[in-house]
Design an enzyme around this catalytic site. Structure first.
Site, PDB file in Angstrom:
ATOM      1  N   ARG A 174    -108.861 -15.058 -16.144  1.00 24.10           N
ATOM      2  CA  ARG A 174    -109.322 -16.351 -16.593  1.00 24.10           C
ATOM      3  C   ARG A 174    -110.807 -16.230 -17.019  1.00 24.10           C
ATOM      4  O   ARG A 174    -111.524 -17.234 -16.750  1.00 24.10           O
ATOM      5  CB  ARG A 174    -109.001 -17.252 -15.418  1.00 24.10           C
ATOM      6  CG  ARG A 174    -107.529 -17.480 -15.227  1.00 24.10           C
ATOM      7  CD  ARG A 174    -106.857 -17.968 -16.476  1.00 24.10           C
ATOM      8  NE  ARG A 174    -105.253 -18.119 -15.983  1.00 24.10           N
ATOM      9  CZ  ARG A 174    -104.245 -16.910 -16.352  1.00 24.10           C
ATOM     10  NH1 ARG A 174    -104.849 -16.134 -16.838  1.00 24.10           N
ATOM     11  NH2 ARG A 174    -103.152 -17.121 -15.971  1.00 24.10           N
ATOM     12  N   SER A 228    -102.958 -25.821 -14.480  1.00 21.78           N
ATOM     13  CA  SER A 228    -103.521 -25.211 -13.438  1.00 21.78           C
ATOM     14  C   SER A 228    -104.806 -25.452 -13.112  1.00 21.78           C
ATOM     15  O   SER A 228    -105.817 -25.140 -13.715  1.00 21.78           O
ATOM     16  CB  SER A 228    -103.078 -23.737 -12.979  1.00 21.78           C
ATOM     17  OG  SER A 228    -101.876 -23.565 -13.162  1.00 21.78           O
ATOM     18  N   GLU A 299    -110.070 -23.142 -12.101  1.00 26.02           N
ATOM     19  CA  GLU A 299    -110.025 -22.728 -13.352  1.00 26.02           C
ATOM     20  C   GLU A 299    -110.387 -23.453 -14.200  1.00 26.02           C
ATOM     21  O   GLU A 299    -111.226 -23.456 -15.358  1.00 26.02           O
ATOM     22  CB  GLU A 299    -108.521 -22.774 -13.786  1.00 26.02           C
ATOM     23  CG  GLU A 299    -107.746 -21.313 -13.513  1.00 26.02           C
ATOM     24  CD  GLU A 299    -106.348 -21.355 -14.189  1.00 26.02           C
ATOM     25  OE1 GLU A 299    -106.273 -21.865 -15.025  1.00 26.02           O
ATOM     26  OE2 GLU A 299    -105.347 -20.751 -13.751  1.00 26.02           O
TER      27      GLU A 299
END
Length: 307
Positions: A174, A228, A299
């Site tokens: 990420r 998420s 995230e």
């Protein structure tokens, strides 16, 4: 700087500039404060001219579909560049697939499948644009964006376009970083070339359909959300830790931790403030670290001023 203070712009620009733009219209959580300025460029050349006209110290935030972004209630005291372009260019170039950064990732998956490629299917499960997927190395179902990137094109604050090979970037979970430059501050993605493997169109289309059905069954896609919220820690899943902490269904203000998937925060009635969502994020982090000694890292990107 006053939130509505204008910046002198050339009349030659072809995009749309708005002052005091409600960012709830542009993020998938459907909440957030005002952006002092928001610019929707007509094309890449227009974007280059716009960036070149901005003051050197002006804060700039690129936004695609806003599926990984929270703008605090006090707003963003800078310029937001609205990159989502439903008609963004995609084309086959030899054995590569080219896409502009403002194109939704699922469109790239379908485009590649119809041209007889496999390996793009996971992109159908990424609810953002190509630019956002590149910036955060978005992934799902065992694949990540930079697994299939051959090269990318970036644009600088001065409006300069640069074609860069994949090995010029440092890629992590990420995370994507450009050696020597600050992605998201001084340089941004405007396009990418993907390399997928030759395959069967019917197989690829069936896989896309299966992945989308899986998403629908396991994620609260019927409610405003940002995907998420937390990265998965090594060897574990954020959703498992949140659920084991007894936080499913917990509410603060108008925001709620989804009962369907614990790593999702939803805005079920559309009345959540950004501060409600940020408070839930803090609650999750504090609870999980206290119970399991695991620090969950968000995230989602959080920008702007507290309200």
């Amino acid at each position: 700087m006053n939130m509505s203070e204008p910046i002198a712009m050339s009349t030659a620009l072809r995009g749309v500039l708005r002052l005091n733009e409600p960012m709830g219209k542009h993020v998938s959580w459907r909440t957030g404060g005002l952006a002092a300025r928001a610019y929707a460029p007509a094309d890449t050349a227009d974007l280059a001219a716009f960036l070149a006209a901005l003051p050197a110290r002006e804060p700039v935030c690129f936004v695609g579909l806003g599926s990984n972004l929270l703008v605090r209630d006090g707003g963003y005291r800078g310029t937001v560049v609205l990159m989502h372009n439903p008609g963004g260019a995609m084309r086959a170039e030899g054995d590569l697939i080219y896409s502009e950064a403002g194109t939704a990732s699922p469109k790239v998956a379908r485009f590649a499948a119809t041209r007889g490629y496999e390996g793009s299917e996971f992109l159908a499960g990424i609810p953002g644009t190509v630019g956002g997927a590149l910036a955060m190395n978005a992934g799902c179902y065992g694949s990540e964006t930079w697994d299939v990137v051959a090269k990318a094109m970036t644009i600088s604050r001065a409006g300069k376009l640069t074609e860069r090979s994949a090995d010029e970037f440092q890629i992590g979970y990420r995370h994507a970083e450009l050696r020597g430059e600050k992605l998201g501050e001084d340089e941004w993605f405007v396009a990418a070339w993907f390399r997928f493997r030759p395959g069967d169109e019917k197989v690829a289309r069936r896989r896309i359909k299966e992945l989308l059905a899986r998403r629908l069954a396991t994620q609260p896609l019927d409610l405003p959300n940002a995907g998420s919220v937390f990265r998965n820690p090594p060897g574990d899943h954020a959703a498992r830790l949140i659920e084991a902490s007894g936080l499913k269904g917990r509410e603060i203000g108008g925001a709620r931790i989804s009962e369907k998937h614990a790593n999702f925060i939803v805005n079920p009635k559309g009345g959540a403030r950004a501060s409600d969502i940020e408070a839930l994020i803090a609650l999750v982090r504090d609870t999980v670290v206290r119970r399991f000694a695991v620090e969950l890292l968000p995230e989602v990107r959080i920008v702007g001023e507290a309200g």
